[in-house]
Design an enzyme around this catalytic site. Structure first.
Site, PDB file in Angstrom:
ATOM      1  N   ARG A   1       0.821  -1.202   0.000  1.00 50.45           N
ATOM      2  CA  ARG A   1       0.000   0.000   0.000  1.00 50.45           C
ATOM      3  C   ARG A   1       0.860   1.259   0.000  1.00 50.45           C
ATOM      4  NH1 ARG A   1      -4.568  -0.423   4.407  1.00 50.45           N
ATOM      5  NH2 ARG A   1      -2.878   0.098   5.821  1.00 50.45           N
ATOM      6  N   GLY A   2       2.064   1.132   0.593  1.00 49.79           N
ATOM      7  CA  GLY A   2       2.957   2.279   0.633  1.00 49.79           C
ATOM      8  C   GLY A   2       2.245   3.445   1.251  1.00 49.79           C
ATOM      9  N   CYS A   3       2.315   4.574   0.621  1.00 57.38           N
ATOM     10  CA  CYS A   3       1.662   5.703   1.243  1.00 57.38           C
ATOM     11  C   CYS A   3       0.904   6.542   0.265  1.00 57.38           C
ATOM     12  CB  CYS A   3       2.655   6.496   2.033  1.00 57.38           C
ATOM     13  SG  CYS A   3       2.993   5.539   3.491  1.00 57.38           S
ATOM     14  N   ILE A   4       0.130   7.440   0.829  1.00 59.06           N
ATOM     15  CA  ILE A   4      -0.853   8.139   0.030  1.00 59.06           C
ATOM     16  C   ILE A   4      -0.414   9.573  -0.185  1.00 59.06           C
ATOM     17  CG2 ILE A   4      -3.311   8.532  -0.209  1.00 59.06           C
ATOM     18  CD1 ILE A   4      -2.635   5.615   0.512  1.00 59.06           C
TER      19      ILE A   4
END
Lengths: 415, 105
Positions: B102-105
């Site tokens: 997902r890592g980051c947004i």
């Protein structure tokens, strides 16, 4: 009985939480204490403008204590650790604070030391960051004398605060060098670990197109391994990006005391948190607001503001023994300054990516589209921040949950 | 949603080639998935990372990013790039049959 509520951090999240709680509870119902290691509250969105001479660091820093309502105790001290079992916070000044509810609001911390060579001889000489007041001011001086060469804007890795700020920096640099009449002598490159200009596809395509139209080169999936003296970023995959002036957004982590508090944080010192209730996973009486949480939302002041209502309501529910409400939807709302007195606005949440349309309703600010109105909105926001957001007011017309009324939402794909 | 056949079994993958249901994955699929990512042979070091990815996903619901891998897997980021030159987090997630980190947004 008086509940003891301790709030760690006196930035955006800590301040608005303290002020909302103070309004909710009388002095005999709750004792509210805010702890921070210093008394400088930085209006962080203002940092972007400092290097271009559009703001001065003095204008964006105010005392933390003055943003807190009467009846809130402010303690200026480092935090040593939280003892979750004992329900206590041990401060750097030797004081121990017991709590019934703890709110973690200590944000994110820059960790440039984790990138090889970043703090080498070129740091603050030809390599800068605008994510601190000192860095932004020093970069301003360097930009003023920069009259030709390669400017590289580099995000080392996610997560970072305000993921659109590096893009805004690129757009403003394009405007700045155009105004100075030397745009043709400056090459601007944006090197990002992402596979596009932004994390979400529709906005990534729009923003990527805008970089392209301005002649700004984008290098994607670039994971910076080392900053090499002489003006080179080398990626872990062996690629190189040459620069004369580098603007680097360093790695981020949570506050260091989180790492010293057994059971509180993750491997990056962010606090695992339920993304809808904002209760920590560490203990039922610990809540988390803003950048300190590991929730999959942008690390941004707007997110923190929208979290405030849910967080304070859930603190109240916890104290009265009611079930918590899964009220936070991941709402984020960001103005993206694009130079030449225009800006673009994006509005999104956990489930809905930024799309075109208008905010907050069909009559409102244009979304994902450059306009002068959005630029004015961005400038006006500084005053709203100090006088509306930090006092913990609900801003008229702008609810905590993401509005869908003005959005051009794509037809959902069928699985 | 596109289907693919890996090691003779039909699995669900998204447009980028990430598994959408990690339960459809078996260890026997890994060598074939690795070859399509340009990795001819899976060494013990590769397997160490793949197993770590699977266990992190099982615990946390998302695979780790490369930075977290470097901090927690016992393999340095430099070595991770030697093992998975096209990007450790994504490539290892594909071969390990878990969704995109997902890592980051």
């Amino acid at each position: 009985m008086t509940s003891r509520i301790v709030i760690l951090g006196g930035g955006t999240g800590g301040t608005l939480t303290a002020n909302r709680l103070r309004r909710l509870y009388g002095a005999d119902e709750a004792a509210i204490t805010v702890v921070d290691q210093d008394d400088r509250h930085v209006y962080q969105p203002g940092l972007l403008f400092v290097p271009f001479g559009l703001a001065h660091t003095d204008d964006i820093v105010r005392p933390r204590a003055r943003q807190l309502h009467e009846g809130i105790e402010f303690i200026e001290s480092a935090i040593d650790h939280v003892d979750i079992e004992a329900g206590e916070v041990r401060l750097g000044n030797g004081v121990t604070l017991g709590y019934d509810v703890l709110v973690v609001a200590t944000g994110a911390r820059l960790v440039p030391e984790e990138t090889e060579g970043l703090l080498g001889p070129a740091w603050m000489d030809s390599v800068f960051t605008f994510y601190t007041p000192e860095g932004a001011a020093a970069l301003g001086a360097a930009l003023a004398t920069f009259d030709r060469g390669r400017l590289v804007v580099n995000v080392v890795d996610m997560p970072i605060k305000c993921p659109v700020a590096p893009l805004e920096f690129c757009f403003l640099a394009d405007w700045y060098f155009t105004e100075r009449g030397i745009r043709d002598r400056v090459q601007i490159t944006y090197a990002t670990p992402l596979d596009g200009a932004f994390t979400k596809p529709i906005a990534a395509a729009q923003l990527g197109g805008m970089l392209n139209a301005r002649g700004i080169e984008i290098v994607t999936e670039f994971n910076t391994g080392e900053v090499v003296p002489g003006g080179r970023l080398t990626g872990y995959d062996g690629r190189e990006v040459q620069f004369d002036l580098a603007v680097v957004i360093p790695l981020h982590g949570g506050a260091t005391y989180v790492g010293r508090s057994p059971g509180l944080g993750d491997e990056l010192d962010f606090v695992p948190t339920d993304e809808h209730t904002l209760q920590s996973k560490a203990a039922s009486n610990i809540f988390v607001i803003g950048d300190a949480a590991n929730v999959p939302a942008s690390k941004a002041g707007s997110v923190t503001h929208f979290e405030g209502e849910t967080l304070v309501d859930n603190v109240r529910r916890f104290l009265t023994g009611e079930p918590l409400e899964a009220g936070f939807d991941g709402h984020a709302n960001c103005f993206i300054e694009t130079g030449f007195h225009k800006a673009l606005l994006i509005d999104f949440n956990y489930d809905t990516e930024p799309v075109p349309g208008h905010y907050p309703s069909p009559v409102g600010l244009p979304l994902l589209k450059e306009s002068r109105l959005n630029h004015l909105g961005k400038l006006l926001f500084q005053s709203v921040y100090w006088h509306g957001l930090l006092p913990g007011r609900d801003l008229p017309g702008l609810g905590s949950n993401m509005p869908t009324a003005g959005k051009h939402l794509p037809v959902p794909e069928k699985d | 949603m596109p289907n693919a056949t890996v090691a003779g079994i039909t699995v669900d993958r998204n447009d980028e080639g990430f598994f959408t249901d990690p339960n459809q994955w078996t260890e026997a699929m890994a060598p074939e998935l690795a070859r399509s990512e340009g990795i001819d042979e899976l060494t013990d070091d590769h397997w160490r990372v793949l197993k770590f990815m699977r266990s992190e996903y099982a615990q946390k619901g998302t695979g780790p990013t490369v930075r977290v891998l470097g901090k927690t897997s016992g393999v340095s980021i430099k070595e991770l790039y030697q093992l998975f030159p096209k990007g450790p987090a994504k490539t290892a997630a594909k071969i390990a049959g878990i969704p995109k980190p997902r890592g980051c947004i």
